[in-house]
Scaffold this active site. Structure first.
Site, PDB file in Angstrom:
ATOM      1  N   GLY A  14       0.766  -1.226   0.156  1.00  0.00           N
ATOM      2  CA  GLY A  14      -0.270   0.323  -0.147  1.00  0.00           C
ATOM      3  C   GLY A  14       0.978   1.200   0.174  1.00  0.00           C
ATOM      4  CG  LEU A  16       1.887   3.640   6.048  1.00  0.00           C
ATOM      5  CD1 LEU A  16       2.976   4.941   5.946  1.00  0.00           C
ATOM      6  CD2 LEU A  16       1.041   3.534   7.232  1.00  0.00           C
ATOM      7  CG  ASP A  40      -6.666 -13.438   4.801  1.00  0.00           C
ATOM      8  OD1 ASP A  40      -6.515 -12.677   5.239  1.00  0.00           O
ATOM      9  OD2 ASP A  40      -7.231 -14.387   4.413  1.00  0.00           O
ATOM     10  CD1 TRP A  65     -13.004  -1.085   4.875  1.00  0.00           C
ATOM     11  CD2 TRP A  65     -12.780  -3.327   4.051  1.00  0.00           C
ATOM     12  NE1 TRP A  65     -13.849  -0.961   4.255  1.00  0.00           N
ATOM     13  CE2 TRP A  65     -14.587  -1.858   3.944  1.00  0.00           C
ATOM     14  CE3 TRP A  65     -12.930  -4.536   3.307  1.00  0.00           C
ATOM     15  CZ2 TRP A  65     -15.249  -2.851   2.741  1.00  0.00           C
ATOM     16  CZ3 TRP A  65     -14.057  -5.031   2.858  1.00  0.00           C
ATOM     17  CH2 TRP A  65     -14.889  -4.246   2.424  1.00  0.00           C
ATOM     18  CB  THR A 105      -8.625   6.050  11.747  1.00  0.00           C
ATOM     19  OG1 THR A 105      -9.348   7.100  10.746  1.00  0.00           O
ATOM     20  CG2 THR A 105      -9.278   5.176  11.649  1.00  0.00           C
ATOM     21  CG  ASP A 106      -9.502  10.912  10.773  1.00  0.00           C
ATOM     22  OD1 ASP A 106      -9.045  10.255  10.426  1.00  0.00           O
ATOM     23  OD2 ASP A 106     -10.307  11.461  10.419  1.00  0.00           O
ATOM     24  CE1 TYR A 129     -10.700   2.329   7.699  1.00  0.00           C
ATOM     25  CE2 TYR A 129     -11.203   4.900   8.968  1.00  0.00           C
ATOM     26  CZ  TYR A 129     -10.172   4.134   8.239  1.00  0.00           C
ATOM     27  OH  TYR A 129      -9.426   4.076   8.186  1.00  0.00           O
ATOM     28  CE  LYS A 133      -7.572   2.035  11.335  1.00  0.00           C
ATOM     29  NZ  LYS A 133      -6.673   0.369  10.561  1.00  0.00           N
ATOM     30  CD1 TRP A 153      -8.307  13.882   7.111  1.00  0.00           C
ATOM     31  CD2 TRP A 153      -7.647  16.030   5.829  1.00  0.00           C
ATOM     32  NE1 TRP A 153      -9.606  14.948   7.210  1.00  0.00           N
ATOM     33  CE2 TRP A 153      -8.830  15.749   7.049  1.00  0.00           C
ATOM     34  CE3 TRP A 153      -7.364  16.841   5.932  1.00  0.00           C
ATOM     35  CZ2 TRP A 153      -9.792  17.511   6.676  1.00  0.00           C
ATOM     36  CZ3 TRP A 153      -8.577  18.305   5.646  1.00  0.00           C
ATOM     37  CH2 TRP A 153      -9.458  18.548   6.240  1.00  0.00           C
TER      38      TRP A 153
END
Length: 297
Positions: A14, A16, A40, A65, A105-106, A129, A133, A153
């Site tokens: 990916g 990142l 996986d 995801w 994530t935020d 989502y 997370k 972002w």
């Protein structure tokens, strides 16, 4: 206890993940790169076998995801990757001395704050989502050497993102209407990759306490403000970018109105937070433009 300094990077294919590999190479660290095809994360036995085989000192989980809207109707699938995947990694690492760095994530926050979210601020995700997370975060924080690095972002090379899209649209649109009622911190994956590697190194040295860190740029802006700065750096007229509201772009998943994160925890690890978003963007733009000029999608 692990007997080497090998790093295991999941989600290595990916946007990142690619920058994490590049930063590890620059730092002279040995690493094993596993993309989605190679590992996986929803398969507990496969995860356990990978950790047992490579005996990593540090695991960096960049797999996720990230289709925020799709998760609203496919939450079970998103949970398998964002929740079960990190849990499998945590279970595998718990039986070793490995450090586990997990990118979150935020979206775990409600997005209705009026000042930057501290690392220990209450979580209250409003989307599928975000909920998935948060499950992953809790699993990682349940082990002794578990680290969660929340970001937001993100943009960079090697994958689709908002900044690359705006660069492309500047060449074909006379004007652009961009949302001006969501605030956040545009973050270059190169900067985040650097902090992940430095945090892993500090964790191995015993100088970084486990727990939550916020891996976003300093400062804050809106998508509208970000796009105007992109245009300015391209030599285009920022006035071609016009403000609008989130209501003009209705999406299945609610977007946080306020995604600004605080960065106080880095001081405890002896690592400075990421620089201001505008400084990073000015450094990133030539790289992003060059990638697009080379014909990469």
């Amino acid at each position: 206890m692990t007997d080497n300094r090998t790093w295991l990077v999941t989600g290595a294919g990916g946007m990142l993940g690619q920058d994490v590999l590049a930063r590890l190479a620059e730092a002279g660290e040995r690493y094993v790169a596993l993309d989605r095809a190679a590992l996986d994360l929803t398969d507990a036995d496969a995860v356990r076998a990978a950790v047992a085989e490579h005996r990593p000192a540090v695991v960096v989980n960049c797999a996720a995801w990230t289709a925020v809207d799709d998760a609203e109707t496919r939450e079970d699938e998103a949970l398998a990757i964002n929740g079960d995947g990190p849990r499998h990694l945590a279970d595998a690492c718990a039986g070793t001395d490995a450090v586990l760095l997990h990118v979150s994530t935020d979206y775990v926050f409600a997005g209705d704050a009026e000042e930057p979210y501290a690392e220990d601020a209450p979580t209250a995700p409003r989307s599928a989502y975000g909920r998935t997370k948060l499950v992953g975060e809790k699993a990682v924080l349940g082990i002794e050497r578990g680290y969660v690095v929340r970001t937001a972002w993100l943009y960079g090379t090697g994958g689709p993102n908002f900044v690359r899209t705006m660069i492309k649209l500047e060449t074909v649109k006379d004007t652009l209407d961009v949302v001006d009622d969501q605030r956040g911190q545009p973050t270059w994956t190169v900067d985040l990759a650097d902090r992940l590697v430095r945090l892993g190194q500090a964790a191995l040295a015993g100088t970084a306490p486990a727990g939550v860190y916020h891996g976003t740029s300093g400062g804050e802006t809106t998508w509208f403000g970000l796009t105007r700065e992109i245009f300015r750096l391209l030599g285009a007229d920022p006035e071609r970018v016009r403000p609008t509201t989130s209501a003009a772009f209705a999406r299945p998943a609610p977007r946080p109105a306020y995604s600004v994160l605080g960065h106080n925890r880095w001081q405890q690890a002896g690592i400075e937070p990421i620089r201001d978003w505008s400084e990073s963007l000015s450094c990133a733009m030539p790289v992003l433009v060059a990638e697009l000029q080379e014909g990469n999608p």
